[in-house]
Design a protein around this motif. Structure first.
Motif, short mmCIF file in Angstrom:
data_model
loop_
_atom_site.label_atom_id
_atom_site.label_comp_id
_atom_site.label_asym_id
_atom_site.label_seq_id
_atom_site.Cartn_x
_atom_site.Cartn_y
_atom_site.Cartn_z
N GLU A 186 -4.10 -0.66 4.76
CA GLU A 186 -3.43 -1.00 3.31
C GLU A 186 -3.92 -0.15 2.13
O GLU A 186 -3.30 0.60 1.18
N LYS A 241 -3.53 -6.33 -2.16
CA LYS A 241 -2.85 -7.45 -2.71
C LYS A 241 -3.60 -8.29 -3.29
O LYS A 241 -3.56 -9.18 -4.30
N ASP A 242 -4.81 -9.02 -2.30
CA ASP A 242 -5.68 -10.09 -2.86
C ASP A 242 -6.81 -9.83 -3.48
O ASP A 242 -7.73 -10.41 -4.07
#
Length: 822
Positions: free
Chosen positions: A67, A184-185
């Motif tokens: 990612e 994302k987190d």
């Protein structure tokens, strides 16, 4: 340009990584990167269930890094469209040709990985042990041709980007601060990265993907449908990396030898040289026929860095003096232990300040200032911590002395040189022009670009492990003749390696079976090294540099401490192969807060985990029997043992002694006299560590922390003495008894290498670390803040160790009170 140099050094990075992922028996060339060591193969015993669990962990970690990689490629592609749009206008920033050269194949690489990520993500998120994804890796490997095209163009892409930056301010601004989306987190929405740094990411990615394939294969049962697919993907990747080697190799052959052959760089790295009685950081380059010692010249901003040659020795003239032949070292004042620990404390504090600034979106200028300070401290630590002498001699002239942090590193350099010396080498003298050309090539050819300190690492690199590594050294095979054999364990800490444990010597055998367990404290560690030695009992073979008998290294190996592999509750068994010798060992990791909990014993009849007041009252003694007996034994036969209290004792021996003391067995004294002295020292440490509350008590802990921070010496003295008087009598008498013992151990520092500061480092946290209820206020998940807390605990004990003798009667007679509310 830093990134360009990394690309040219890619061959060595690949060789280094191949040490880790080659599964078949094959011969590799000499590794050229300083951390790679001798090639070794790793074999792992896994149960099917555990293997599948590990498979998921490996995949989850890879998915997260994939990612990040996709976000980096996106950031790189972001300016491409607007640049193309302006290329056809009257005021283009770049020409179409320049855009295509700089961003060559990035779009294709992005699409390949985006498709791969989108296919893999749901499989990992909806995990099932039977899930198959080998075909995805096989497809990814089959598309590696696009990377070949990227690598071929990489150097030109960087040169074009640099020229465009110099001639166009607008492009310079764009390329200096590209925004990369956070995961994302993640709390960080964006980070700023240069175009140069992002263009290097695809080169780095191929090697990392190949390592993941190796790990997946390791944890995939042979009968799983994925196994042959992953094997095929790994084969394609390895073949691809080999072809990259062949392509990049010619760039590394800038200079020829006197025999007209190609002179190649084999190994380079930063070493500390003792020159004119002081320590100097040098960059040492080992070529196929010459060793060259250089230093970086200071250059004005914007100019290429250059190396200045300090000296060189043709390998035909280079000899290693034997320990008994070498002269004593020139006098170099060693850096006091407490100053080295102070540096560590400053580094830890600066680390946590940088983290806070980043979390609070602090100014980049403030962060850079903190990073600069951290670098200065880390540089000093790197310069002043090595102590192991590595001497080389030019048979026609001078001797040179380096100081290394580890026997492993010394052996690596020596082996690399000796391997080259087996060839038919000729002596020669370089003309000033030849020397200039050779030194000039060092900048292009070097494989180690940065001084090995954490402030030079990327933010996304692993911070390493903080906590305890439990290692069982089982056995070794492959020795051709009987010998007296033992192993030592080393881990990295603050940029250099330290020896942490040593097995007993197994006498006159070709198959030693130690089965000894050790507990090793990790401080941001990323690697574990195992060295196997033959014990030498010949007292004539003494090293004049440090008065120690020189034992022969039979083999050595290194493994990365991958958090995903190590951080499981189960033991993980490995075999390290080193020069034909195989050492079998197991390891598991526990975090600091788990490992250091003070848990009261459920049975109050023993001594471990029982309040000190209860034990002394039951025994009708002033100091617990266990403390008196262990201290007496250490003073009788361990006071001159190198690293006493620092070197880990065998865990099974310590547990056996613990059981005997808890049961108040009649055979205690007999057992003590037979037991290895490091196990007795370890039992004493364990007793204090397992007290339900620290010897210096939970109640007074905040006051000790505040008292040690006082800057006025008189106020500090009053406070620290008052705090001792406030302790319960059993605690105080035991503390003073231990204090005098540790001072006696430190008196033998020239022999046992244990200074007051070393002892304070070992015992400070043991005697002061609060119990679980209290510690919640002090412990945090940030390893560096924890480390900062530990440093203060060390300082408290050091204060009392450096204090003139403290008598219990005098303390109690003195009624000068000082408030604990400091």
């Amino acid at each position: 340009m830093e990134e360009e140099e990394e690309a040219i050094g890619f061959l060595d990075k690949v060789l280094e990584d191949e040490d880790v992922f080659l599964l078949e028996e094959c011969e590799l060339g000499t590794p050229t990167s300083p951390g790679s060591g001798s090639p070794f193969l790793v074999a792992v015993k896994v149960e099917a269930g555990k293997g599948l669990e590990m498979r998921k962990l490996v995949l989850s970690g890879f998915l997260a890094s994939e990612e990040i990689y996709i976000n980096q490629l996106e950031a790189l592609l972001l300016p491409m469209k607007p640049l193309k749009a302006t290329a056809t206008t009257s005021q283009p920033v770049l020409t179409i040709q320049q855009i295509e050269t700089i961003f060559y194949k990035i779009q294709d690489i992005y699409e390949i990985h985006k498709e791969f990520y989108d296919s893999l993500c749901p499989k990992v998120q909806q995990w099932d042990s039977q899930v198959t994804m080998g075909h995805l890796f096989q497809k990814l490997a089959s598309q590696l041709g696009v990377y070949k095209a990227f690598v071929d163009n990489y150097k030109v892409a960087l040169e074009t980007a640099e020229k465009c930056s110099q001639s166009n301010n607008q492009f310079q601004k764009i390329s200096e601060e590209l925004k990369v989306k956070g995961p994302k987190d993640s709390k960080d929405s964006h980070t700023s990265v240069t175009m140069e740094a992002l263009l290097y990411k695809p080169i780095d990615r191929v090697t990392r993907s190949t390592l993941v394939l190796h790990d997946l294969l390791k944890h995939t049962p042979v009968d799983h449908p994925d196994y042959p697919l992953l094997q095929d993907a790994l084969r394609i990747s390895q073949n691809f990396l080999s072809s990259i080697n062949e392509d990049i190799d010619p760039r590394r052959t800038a200079v020829t030898t006197p025999k007209g052959e190609t002179r190649q760089l084999v190994k380079d790295g930063f070493l500390v040289e003792v020159s004119e009685s002081s320590r100097k950081l040098r960059h040492v380059f080992l070529f196929t026929d010459v060793l060259l010692c250089a230093k970086l010249k200071k250059t004005s901003a914007g100019k290429h860095q250059q190396y200045d040659c300090k000296w060189y020795i043709p390998l035909a003239d280079l000899v290693f003096p034997s320990p008994e032949e070498s002269e004593a070292s020139p006098q170099v004042h060693p850096f006091p232990d407490h100053e080295l620990e102070d540096m560590k404390m400053k580094i830890s504090a600066l680390k946590s300040e940088i983290q806070k600034e980043k979390a609070n979106k602090g100014q980049s200028r403030a962060i850079e200032r903190l990073k600069k300070k951290m670098f200065e401290n880390e540089f000093l630590l790197l310069l002043n911590s090595p102590t192991i002498p590595f001497r080389i001699h030019n048979r026609n002239g001078k001797s040179y002395l380096f100081l290394l942090s580890s026997d492993y590193e010394r052996s690596e350099w020596r082996e690399a040189i000796q391997k080259l010396q087996k060839k038919d080498l000729q002596a020669f003298v370089l003309s000033s022009v030849e020397l200039q050309v050779l030194t000039g090539s060092c900048f292009k050819l070097r494989t180690v670009h940065n001084i090995p300190v954490t402030s030079n690492k990327d933010d996304d690199e692993s911070p390493g492990l903080y906590g305890f590594l439990h290692v069982i050294v089982h056995s070794a095979k492959g020795f051709k003749q009987s010998a007296n054999l033992y192993c030592t364990l080393e881990v990295d800490s603050f940029g250099y390696f330290v020896s942490k444990a040593k097995t007993r010597v197994f006498r006159d055998t070709t198959e030693p079976k130690w089965d000894e367990e050790f507990e090793i404290e990790l401080e941001g560690s990323q690697s574990l090294r195992i060295l196997c030695y033959e014990k030498c009992y010949d007292k004539s073979k003494v090293n004049k540099d440090n008065n120690e008998i020189v034992d022969k290294i039979m083999g050595k190996g290194q493994i990365q401490l991958d958090p995903q592999t190590v951080e499981t509750k189960n033991w993980h068994t490995d075999v390290i192969e080193m020069n034909g010798i195989k050492v079998e060992f197991s390891m598991k990791f526990t975090s600091r807060d788990t490992s250091l909990k003070r848990t009261p014993s459920k049975k109050q009849t023993g001594v471990f985990g029982v309040k000190i007041s209860v034990v002394t009252k039951r025994e009708r003694s002033k100091v617990p029997y266990i403390v008196r007996q262990c201290v007496e034994e250490v003073e009788k036969r361990g006071i001159e043992e190198v690293g006493i209290y620092r070197i880990s004792g065998v865990a099974t021996d310590i547990q056996a002694l613990k059981a005997v003391f808890d049961a108040n067995n009649k055979d205690i004294l007999l057992m003590l006299s037979d037991m290895d002295i490091n196990a007795i020292a370890g039992t004493l440490k364990l007793y204090f560590r397992e007290l339900p509350e620290p010897l210096l008590t939970d109640r007074l802990y905040p006051a000790f922390m505040e008292g040690i921070a006082l800057s006025d010496p008189a106020a500090k003295e009053n406070c620290m003495m008052h705090l001792l008087r406030t302790l319960p009598d059993p605690n105080l008498i035991t503390f003073l008894f231990l204090l005098e013992h540790l001072k006696r151990v430190a008196e033998k520092e020239p022999i046992n290498k244990m200074s007051l500061h070393n002892l304070a480092t070992v015992f400070g946290p043991t005697l002061l670390r609060p119990s679980e209820v209290e510690s919640k206020a002090h412990l945090t998940s940030a390893a560096d803040i924890w480390s900062h807390d530990v440093m203060a605990q060390v300082q408290v004990l050091l204060y009392y160790l450096q204090h003139p003798p403290i008598s219990f009667a005098e303390l109690k007679r003195n009624t000068l009170y000082f408030s604990t509310d400091v």
